[in-house]
Design a protein around this motif. Structure first.
Motif, PDB file in Angstrom:
ATOM      1  N   VAL A  97       0.834  -1.202   0.000  1.00 60.57           N
ATOM      2  CA  VAL A  97       0.000   0.000   0.000  1.00 60.57           C
ATOM      3  C   VAL A  97       0.870   1.254   0.000  1.00 60.57           C
ATOM      4  O   VAL A  97       0.590   2.219  -0.708  1.00 60.57           O
ATOM      5  N   GLN A  98       1.929   1.232   0.783  1.00 62.54           N
ATOM      6  CA  GLN A  98       2.770   2.414   0.915  1.00 62.54           C
ATOM      7  C   GLN A  98       3.605   2.691  -0.324  1.00 62.54           C
ATOM      8  O   GLN A  98       3.775   3.835  -0.734  1.00 62.54           O
ATOM      9  N   SER A  99       4.106   1.627  -0.953  1.00 65.36           N
ATOM     10  CA  SER A  99       5.018   1.812  -2.088  1.00 65.36           C
ATOM     11  C   SER A  99       4.334   1.683  -3.446  1.00 65.36           C
ATOM     12  O   SER A  99       4.929   2.012  -4.477  1.00 65.36           O
ATOM     13  N   ALA A 100       3.065   1.192  -3.459  1.00 69.08           N
ATOM     14  CA  ALA A 100       2.342   0.917  -4.721  1.00 69.08           C
ATOM     15  C   ALA A 100       3.123  -0.071  -5.567  1.00 69.08           C
ATOM     16  O   ALA A 100       3.120   0.001  -6.803  1.00 69.08           O
ATOM     17  N   ASP A 112       4.779  -4.370  -5.505  1.00 75.33           N
ATOM     18  CA  ASP A 112       4.943  -5.652  -4.835  1.00 75.33           C
ATOM     19  C   ASP A 112       6.260  -5.619  -4.057  1.00 75.33           C
ATOM     20  O   ASP A 112       7.317  -5.341  -4.635  1.00 75.33           O
ATOM     21  N   PRO A 113       6.236  -5.878  -2.740  1.00 73.79           N
ATOM     22  CA  PRO A 113       7.459  -5.808  -1.943  1.00 73.79           C
ATOM     23  C   PRO A 113       8.601  -6.670  -2.474  1.00 73.79           C
ATOM     24  O   PRO A 113       9.770  -6.328  -2.312  1.00 73.79           O
ATOM     25  N   ARG A 114       8.269  -7.757  -3.152  1.00 72.79           N
ATOM     26  CA  ARG A 114       9.301  -8.636  -3.692  1.00 72.79           C
ATOM     27  C   ARG A 114      10.059  -7.978  -4.843  1.00 72.79           C
ATOM     28  O   ARG A 114      11.163  -8.426  -5.201  1.00 72.79           O
ATOM     29  N   ASP A 115       9.470  -6.920  -5.428  1.00 76.54           N
ATOM     30  CA  ASP A 115      10.093  -6.231  -6.553  1.00 76.54           C
ATOM     31  C   ASP A 115      10.661  -4.867  -6.177  1.00 76.54           C
ATOM     32  O   ASP A 115      11.245  -4.180  -7.019  1.00 76.54           O
ATOM     33  N   HIS A 116      10.466  -4.467  -4.927  1.00 75.80           N
ATOM     34  CA  HIS A 116      10.783  -3.099  -4.544  1.00 75.80           C
ATOM     35  C   HIS A 116      12.255  -2.766  -4.782  1.00 75.80           C
ATOM     36  O   HIS A 116      12.590  -1.716  -5.363  1.00 75.80           O
ATOM     37  N   HIS A 117      13.143  -3.629  -4.356  1.00 73.02           N
ATOM     38  CA  HIS A 117      14.574  -3.357  -4.480  1.00 73.02           C
ATOM     39  C   HIS A 117      14.979  -3.209  -5.947  1.00 73.02           C
ATOM     40  O   HIS A 117      15.809  -2.359  -6.290  1.00 73.02           O
ATOM     41  N   ARG A 118      14.372  -3.995  -6.813  1.00 69.26           N
ATOM     42  CA  ARG A 118      14.740  -3.985  -8.222  1.00 69.26           C
ATOM     43  C   ARG A 118      14.091  -2.838  -8.990  1.00 69.26           C
ATOM     44  O   ARG A 118      14.710  -2.235  -9.880  1.00 69.26           O
ATOM     45  N   LEU A 119      12.838  -2.509  -8.658  1.00 73.91           N
ATOM     46  CA  LEU A 119      12.094  -1.526  -9.427  1.00 73.91           C
ATOM     47  C   LEU A 119      12.194  -0.103  -8.875  1.00 73.91           C
ATOM     48  O   LEU A 119      11.938   0.859  -9.601  1.00 73.91           O
ATOM     49  N   LYS A 120      12.563   0.038  -7.613  1.00 80.68           N
ATOM     50  CA  LYS A 120      12.658   1.382  -7.032  1.00 80.68           C
ATOM     51  C   LYS A 120      13.631   2.271  -7.815  1.00 80.68           C
ATOM     52  O   LYS A 120      13.297   3.449  -8.101  1.00 80.68           O
ATOM     53  N   MET A 159      14.127   2.345 -10.816  1.00 79.59           N
ATOM     54  CA  MET A 159      13.508   2.683 -12.096  1.00 79.59           C
ATOM     55  C   MET A 159      12.384   3.701 -11.922  1.00 79.59           C
ATOM     56  O   MET A 159      11.746   4.108 -12.895  1.00 79.59           O
ATOM     57  N   GLY A 160      12.117   4.078 -10.688  1.00 82.85           N
ATOM     58  CA  GLY A 160      11.064   5.051 -10.428  1.00 82.85           C
ATOM     59  C   GLY A 160       9.678   4.456 -10.346  1.00 82.85           C
ATOM     60  O   GLY A 160       8.687   5.186 -10.341  1.00 82.85           O
ATOM     61  N   VAL A 161       9.588   3.133 -10.266  1.00 78.99           N
ATOM     62  CA  VAL A 161       8.288   2.467 -10.239  1.00 78.99           C
ATOM     63  C   VAL A 161       7.691   2.465  -8.839  1.00 78.99           C
ATOM     64  O   VAL A 161       6.487   2.685  -8.656  1.00 78.99           O
ATOM     65  N   CYS A 162       8.520   2.227  -7.833  1.00 77.93           N
ATOM     66  CA  CYS A 162       8.036   2.074  -6.460  1.00 77.93           C
ATOM     67  C   CYS A 162       8.269   3.334  -5.641  1.00 77.93           C
ATOM     68  O   CYS A 162       9.295   4.003  -5.784  1.00 77.93           O
TER      69      CYS A 162
END
Length: 296
Positions: free
Chosen positions: A265-268, A270-278, A280-283
């Motif tokens: 909810v906080q990052s919009a 999937d937590p499993r992808d946060h490290h990889r996608l953050k 890229m500006g996704v999270c």
């Protein structure tokens, strides 16, 4: 008689501690087993299923449950839904390039006022250009930074009067790509892809791996029906019963823990992808005070 009574009392005093100890031990084990047995159905005691299926029993053991609704559910009592333990809702907004669900805004604001995180979904119409459908979604869905990511609902619609046909795989993928990008630009959040078993097998296998998936599987666990597809949300029944909705309603579950739900909810994202996608500006950023480790 007094002497006999004394002997009996003495014998009872010698045996009772052992007997009681054994009884308590057996009782504790039995109660423990019983609690495990009832745990899946007691998490949300006010919720049920008109036609429960043993193949999806594992969904009931997950801690985060929600619904998806459209005009077909009639007037929704959102306060009652929240009281029943509903943690999220996906609400039908648009279809094709000229249809808005007649209860969309009522449900959209009703869920927000009740404090239920919600996202809007668009049902794809395969006979309408993708850019027109994206423009229609953007015109009718408010920009709300507190909303969940939007959902693109992709499935064949063989019951449609005007457009029951399928389109070639390459065309379907190209249309999906256009709409996903436009919806993300409008909401600021990477969309969720909703699909069913047939459409996934024919079109989506191996595609859009950087997107969260919400999948339908009402008779078996997802891994039994979807080849190599990790899911974030699972629609496990279409005959759910929940206070606040009259009749059947789709019930869904989130894959993870309560903490992982807070992270989503906080990052919009999937937590499993946060490290990889953050990067890229996704999270969005996570608050370390509000969330713990991704594995918790």
């Amino acid at each position: 008689m007094k002497r006999r009574s004394s002997r009996r009392r003495a014998k009872t005093r010698r045996i009772s501690p052992l007997a009681i100890g054994r009884f308590l031990a057996v009782t504790a084990i039995a109660m423990g087993l019983a609690s495990c047995a009832i745990a899946p159905s007691s998490r949300y005691p006010a919720k049920s299923d008109a036609k429960p299926h043993a193949g999806v029993a594992s969904a009931h053991r997950l801690p985060i449950h929600g619904v998806d609704v459209s005009k077909w559910q009639g007037k929704v009592d959102w306060a009652a839904l929240r009281q029943a333990g509903t943690k999220f809702a996906f609400i039908k907004a648009t279809e094709g390039g000229d249809h808005v669900d007649s209860r969309f805004l009522e449900n959209w604001w009703g869920a927000k006022n009740a404090g239920i995180p919600r996202g809007a979904y668009h049902f794809v119409y395969w006979c309408r250009p993708a850019h027109e459908q994206a423009a229609w979604f953007k015109k009718n869905v408010p920009q709300d930074p507190e909303a969940l990511p939007p959902v693109l609902d992709v499935e064949w619609n063989g019951e449609s009067v005007n457009c029951p046909r399928k389109v070639p795989r390459e065309q379907a993928l190209a249309m999906i790509d256009v709409m996903l990008k436009e919806m993300e630009a409008h909401t600021g959040k990477r969309p969720i892809i909703y699909t069913d078993i047939t459409f996934h097998k024919e079109i989506l296998e191996g595609e859009f791996t950087d997107y969260p998936f919400w999948i339908r599987s009402v008779a078996a666990e997802p891994h039994e029906r979807y080849n190599n597809r990790r899911w974030t949300f699972w629609q496990f029944t279409t005959t759910g019963r929940v206070p606040g909705v009259s009749g059947d309603v789709d019930r869904n579950t989130f894959y993870g823990t309560e903490n992982q739900w807070r992270m989503f909810v906080q990052s919009a994202c999937d937590p499993r992808d946060h490290h990889r996608l953050k990067p890229m500006g996704v999270c969005r950023d996570l608050d370390p005070v509000q969330t713990a480790s991704i594995d918790e």
